[in-house]
Design an enzyme around this catalytic site. Structure first.
Site, PDB file in Angstrom:
ATOM      1  N   HIS A 132      -9.475  21.849  36.825  1.00 31.34           N
ATOM      2  CA  HIS A 132      -9.074  20.436  36.911  1.00 31.34           C
ATOM      3  C   HIS A 132      -9.712  19.720  38.107  1.00 31.34           C
ATOM      4  CE1 HIS A 132      -5.393  22.066  39.327  1.00 31.34           C
ATOM      5  NE2 HIS A 132      -6.349  21.706  40.163  1.00 31.34           N
ATOM      6  N   HIS A 164      -0.987  18.060  43.944  1.00 26.94           N
ATOM      7  CA  HIS A 164      -1.801  18.211  45.162  1.00 26.94           C
ATOM      8  C   HIS A 164      -1.398  17.232  46.251  1.00 26.94           C
ATOM      9  CE1 HIS A 164      -4.313  19.873  41.917  1.00 26.94           C
ATOM     10  NE2 HIS A 164      -5.003  20.519  42.814  1.00 26.94           N
ATOM     11  N   HIS A 208     -11.958  29.271  43.688  1.00 26.01           N
ATOM     12  CA  HIS A 208     -12.512  28.284  44.612  1.00 26.01           C
ATOM     13  C   HIS A 208     -11.683  28.246  45.892  1.00 26.01           C
ATOM     14  CE1 HIS A 208      -9.550  25.785  42.402  1.00 26.01           C
ATOM     15  NE2 HIS A 208      -9.730  24.739  43.190  1.00 26.01           N
ATOM     16  N   GLU A 239      -4.577  28.706  42.001  1.00 18.48           N
ATOM     17  CA  GLU A 239      -4.079  27.826  40.927  1.00 18.48           C
ATOM     18  C   GLU A 239      -4.062  28.536  39.574  1.00 18.48           C
ATOM     19  OE1 GLU A 239      -5.610  23.481  42.609  1.00 18.48           O
ATOM     20  OE2 GLU A 239      -6.870  24.581  41.214  1.00 18.48           O
TER      21      GLU A 239
END
Ligand code: DHB
Ligand code: FE
Length: 279
Positions: free
Chosen positions: A12, A59, A192, A239
């Site tokens: 995303h 977030h 990431h 995530e």
């Protein structure tokens, strides 16, 4: 009774919103990523879901570090997107399904998952971009139920807990008395890391093992602690817990409809899967 038609799991990255706004889908940098989605849209056109239950991590738009629920769920009639500061256009509001939300909340609390229920909620890129990739006209043909997992601020829920939440969520949806088709999405990852000494960290070997486990060995990630998952996939790669929740809603045996993996999109190894119950 309601039926889970399948799950869609996807990355995303906010930059996707910029690429959509600039029409860069065929640009050489973006093409390998966007090419993963036409088969997903074909699948959705066949499945025709009534509702999407979307598992993601906020977030800092709806929840900030001062109040960070481990698990939360929307119970609103509408969910608006708002500016997060990434410079990407906001998308039209999403229809909620308060009745289904409350059914899920009742069912999960009865199973000892005490989620924070939110009768107002704004949704960020982790919700909006996967929806925009599935429905590029942004005329959302589905009602939505947002489920938020804390993947941001320690301590995070364990993968084992997330898998169990997914299983309980699957039972909650299956006991919804309306004859409706539900698609569960899980967004975020794959590997990431945006901050610190390891910024830019990507672990292709781990990502591919994780994607493989989603098909045949869905509890695989639960053997790792969250600290180990951060080591293996990065501070934001964790995530992938949202994928673990989504996978938990499906039975052990699934059929892979679609998978795509591409490095990098921004700082992220992007992954995409569509899985259906095998039976
Ligand atoms: C990036 C990835 C994310 O998952 C996110 O939430 C923000 C930024 C990135 O790779 O740029
Ligand atoms: Fe993210």
């Amino acid at each position: 009774m309601a039926e889970i038609a399948g799950i869609i799991t996807t990355s995303h990255v906010p930059a996707i919103g910029g690429a959509i706004a600039k029409g860069l889908q065929s640009d050489p940098y973006w093409k390998p990523f966007f090419d993963g989605f036409p088969p997903v849209r074909d699948w959705l056109a066949r499945v025709k879901p009534d509702v999407v239950v979307l598992v993601y991590n906020d977030h800092g738009l709806n929840f900030f570090l001062d109040k960070m629920p481990t698990f939360a769920i929307g119970a609103a009639a509408e969910y608006r997107n708002a500016d997060e500061g990434w410079g990407i256009p906001t998308v039209p509001p999403f229809r909620g399904d308060p009745e289904l939300s409350w059914h899920i909340i009742e069912s999960l609390v009865a199973e000892e998952f005490d989620l924070v229920s939110c009768q107002e909620m704004v949704v960020d890129h982790a919700f909006t971009l996967p929806m925009a990739l599935c429905w590029p006209d942004q005329k959302w043909p589905v009602r939505t139920v947002p489920v938020v997992v804390n993947t941001v601020q320690a301590p995070l829920p364990s993968a084992a807990r997330c898998y169990k939440l997914g299983q309980a969520l699957g039972r909650a949806i299956a006991s919804w008395p309306k004859d409706e088709r539900v698609v569960v999405m899980g967004t975020g990852g794959l590997s990431h890391q945006l901050d610190g000494e390891r910024a830019g960290f990507i672990n292709k070997d781990f990502d591919l093992k994780f994607m493989d486990s989603m098909i045949n060995n869905p509890a695989w990630a639960t053997k790792y602690s969250t600290v180990e998952l951060v080591e293996l996939s990065g501070t934001q790669g964790v995530e992938l817990l949202n994928w673990v929740v989504a996978r938990g809603t499906l039975p052990q045996k699934v059929r892979k409809q679609q998978a795509n993996y591409h490095i990098p999109i921004s700082n992220t190894a992007s992954g995409l899967m569509v899985l259906e119950p095998a039976a």
